[in-house]
Design a protein around this motif. Structure first.
Motif, PDB file in Angstrom:
ATOM      1  N   MET A   1       4.921  -2.043 -16.209  1.00  0.00           N
ATOM      2  CA  MET A   1       5.041  -0.586 -16.137  1.00  0.00           C
ATOM      3  C   MET A   1       5.754  -0.185 -14.848  1.00  0.00           C
ATOM      4  SD  MET A   1       1.471   0.880 -17.754  1.00  0.00           S
ATOM      5  CE  MET A   1       0.385  -0.338 -16.992  1.00  0.00           C
ATOM      6  N   SER A   2       6.415   0.950 -14.902  1.00  0.00           N
ATOM      7  CA  SER A   2       7.324   1.342 -13.833  1.00  0.00           C
ATOM      8  C   SER A   2       6.649   2.209 -12.780  1.00  0.00           C
ATOM      9  CB  SER A   2       8.498   2.109 -14.441  1.00  0.00           C
ATOM     10  OG  SER A   2       9.316   2.636 -13.436  1.00  0.00           O
ATOM     11  N   LEU A   3       7.173   2.146 -11.563  1.00  0.00           N
ATOM     12  CA  LEU A   3       6.739   3.016 -10.476  1.00  0.00           C
ATOM     13  C   LEU A   3       7.700   4.182 -10.268  1.00  0.00           C
ATOM     14  CD1 LEU A   3       5.616   0.456  -7.725  1.00  0.00           C
ATOM     15  CD2 LEU A   3       4.153   1.814  -9.229  1.00  0.00           C
ATOM     16  N   GLU A   4       8.575   4.438 -11.225  1.00  0.00           N
ATOM     17  CA  GLU A   4       9.645   5.410 -10.974  1.00  0.00           C
ATOM     18  C   GLU A   4       9.115   6.814 -10.678  1.00  0.00           C
ATOM     19  OE1 GLU A   4      10.751   6.429 -15.654  1.00  0.00           O
ATOM     20  OE2 GLU A   4      12.185   5.402 -14.352  1.00  0.00           O
TER      21      GLU A   4
ATOM     22  N   VAL B   1       6.106   4.619   5.754  1.00  0.00           N
ATOM     23  CA  VAL B   1       7.446   4.581   5.173  1.00  0.00           C
ATOM     24  C   VAL B   1       7.869   3.144   4.909  1.00  0.00           C
ATOM     25  CG1 VAL B   1       9.883   5.033   5.659  1.00  0.00           C
ATOM     26  CG2 VAL B   1       8.163   6.805   6.100  1.00  0.00           C
ATOM     27  N   ALA B   2       7.668   2.265   5.881  1.00  0.00           N
ATOM     28  CA  ALA B   2       8.032   0.862   5.698  1.00  0.00           C
ATOM     29  C   ALA B   2       7.230   0.227   4.575  1.00  0.00           C
ATOM     30  CB  ALA B   2       7.817   0.098   7.004  1.00  0.00           C
ATOM     31  N   GLY B   3       5.961   0.564   4.479  1.00  0.00           N
ATOM     32  CA  GLY B   3       5.128   0.026   3.405  1.00  0.00           C
ATOM     33  C   GLY B   3       5.597   0.468   2.032  1.00  0.00           C
ATOM     34  N   CYS B   4       5.984   1.731   1.922  1.00  0.00           N
ATOM     35  CA  CYS B   4       6.495   2.233   0.639  1.00  0.00           C
ATOM     36  C   CYS B   4       7.780   1.511   0.251  1.00  0.00           C
ATOM     37  CB  CYS B   4       6.723   3.737   0.722  1.00  0.00           C
ATOM     38  SG  CYS B   4       5.216   4.731   0.734  1.00  0.00           S
ATOM     39  N   VAL B   5       8.662   1.317   1.211  1.00  0.00           N
ATOM     40  CA  VAL B   5       9.916   0.622   0.929  1.00  0.00           C
ATOM     41  C   VAL B   5       9.640  -0.806   0.478  1.00  0.00           C
ATOM     42  CG1 VAL B   5      12.049  -0.243   1.948  1.00  0.00           C
ATOM     43  CG2 VAL B   5      11.271   2.078   2.466  1.00  0.00           C
ATOM     44  N   ALA B   6       8.735  -1.490   1.177  1.00  0.00           N
ATOM     45  CA  ALA B   6       8.423  -2.875   0.838  1.00  0.00           C
ATOM     46  C   ALA B   6       7.806  -3.004  -0.549  1.00  0.00           C
ATOM     47  CB  ALA B   6       7.475  -3.459   1.880  1.00  0.00           C
ATOM     48  N   ALA B   7       7.073  -1.967  -0.975  1.00  0.00           N
ATOM     49  CA  ALA B   7       6.415  -2.005  -2.280  1.00  0.00           C
ATOM     50  C   ALA B   7       7.258  -1.387  -3.390  1.00  0.00           C
ATOM     51  CB  ALA B   7       5.069  -1.286  -2.194  1.00  0.00           C
ATOM     52  N   ASP B   8       8.498  -1.023  -3.084  1.00  0.00           N
ATOM     53  CA  ASP B   8       9.398  -0.381  -4.056  1.00  0.00           C
ATOM     54  C   ASP B   8       8.852   0.942  -4.567  1.00  0.00           C
ATOM     55  OD1 ASP B   8      11.395  -2.373  -3.957  1.00  0.00           O
ATOM     56  OD2 ASP B   8      10.259  -3.626  -5.348  1.00  0.00           O
TER      57      ASP B   8
ATOM     58  N   ASP C   1      -1.491  -0.805  -2.008  1.00  0.00           N
ATOM     59  CA  ASP C   1      -1.559  -1.737  -3.141  1.00  0.00           C
ATOM     60  C   ASP C   1      -2.616  -1.289  -4.146  1.00  0.00           C
ATOM     61  OD1 ASP C   1       0.441  -3.293  -2.068  1.00  0.00           O
ATOM     62  OD2 ASP C   1      -0.911  -4.823  -1.263  1.00  0.00           O
ATOM     63  N   ALA C   2      -3.776  -0.861  -3.647  1.00  0.00           N
ATOM     64  CA  ALA C   2      -4.850  -0.418  -4.540  1.00  0.00           C
ATOM     65  C   ALA C   2      -4.470   0.869  -5.258  1.00  0.00           C
ATOM     66  CB  ALA C   2      -6.137  -0.232  -3.743  1.00  0.00           C
TER      67      ALA C   2
END
Length: 267
Positions: free
Chosen positions: A1-4, A22-29, A256-257
């Protein structure tokens, strides 16, 4: 399933500094982030705008404006509109404020909210920012928000162009309302934001921090998501959690959760 459509509201990991969020969001797509004025101000408005822009993150909302019972509500909200425009946030979330000190006139307080939004709306329109009225659960009516149902929010929003004033559907605040599904259908194009978390009991003292990550409580989150979709909303879905227990966890673990709960219980 997508995170779009997924957006991580930074309040969910309150102790995670903005550059790390911000870095965490980028790393997690993760494509979107919901920002709050206080940490943005702490990091610097221009720096914050550049930070998210440089990594390609979409700012899905800015929290918050409102609190129209305060003496400086107009100047404060004009600043909030300017901040949203600078950040590229299309929506400024409005928490309307409770009863004025010493007042018991809830009807008068709601009229004041409508009048204030009427005064603020032309400034928001000129800045390209939509005002998003967020109803809060009735337990917050005295001190935080006299707008307690989606229907009450729509009664105000419908006086304005839907491109200028809309409403927020926040699962935590509306799940209990037996009219919420027809009101979502009524809202249609006025749905400016959809926020999800879960409801757990017993509520903590002060009740503000009584939220949980998606899937950990009793809210029919997928049903709400299907309802906003059916009403025509195709925008971001923000996970927004206020919880001392969640805040005590490492930010990356919380993200992640939040993603896992979103994928399993929302989409």
């Amino acid at each position: 399933m997508s995170l779009e459509r997924f957006s991580f509201n930074q309040a969910t990991a309150q102790r995670w500094p903005l550059p790390e969020v911000v870095a965490g969001c980028v790393a997690a797509d993760v494509p979107g982030i919901g920002l709050w004025r206080e940490p943005v101000a702490e990091y610097g408005l221009a720096r914050s705008a550049k930070l998210v822009r440089d990594v390609g993150l979409t700012v899905t909302s800015l929290c918050r404006g409102g609190f129209f019972s305060s003496d400086d509500w107009l100047s404060e909200n004009l600043r909030a509109v300017e901040e949203a425009a600078t950040l590229g946030a299309p929506e400024l979330v409005l928490v309307s404020g409770g009863l004025p000190a010493g007042s018991r006139d809830v009807d008068g307080a709601r009229r004041r909210v409508a009048d204030a939004i009427g005064e603020l709306a032309p400034h928001a329109a000129a800045a390209g920012v939509r005002l998003a009225i967020e109803p809060l659960h009735p337990m917050f009516a005295a001190d935080r928000c006299v707008i307690a149902t989606l229907g009450q929010a729509l009664d105000i929003a419908e006086r304005f162009d839907p491109a200028v004033v809309g409403v927020v559907v926040d699962a935590y605040h509306v799940w209990w309302d037996d009219t919420v599904y027809p009101q979502i259908a009524r809202a249609g194009a006025r749905i400016a934001a959809f926020q999800v978390c879960d409801w757990v009991t017993p509520l903590p003292e002060g009740v503000l921090l009584g939220r949980a990550l998606p899937g950990e409580g009793c809210i029919e989150l997928r049903r709400l998501r299907e309802a906003v979709d059916a009403a025509g909303y195709a925008g971001p879905i923000e996970v927004e959690v206020f919880s001392a227990e969640v805040w005590a966890r490492p930010g990356a673990e919380v993200l992640d959760a939040a993603i896992a709960g979103y994928l399993r219980h929302v989409v």
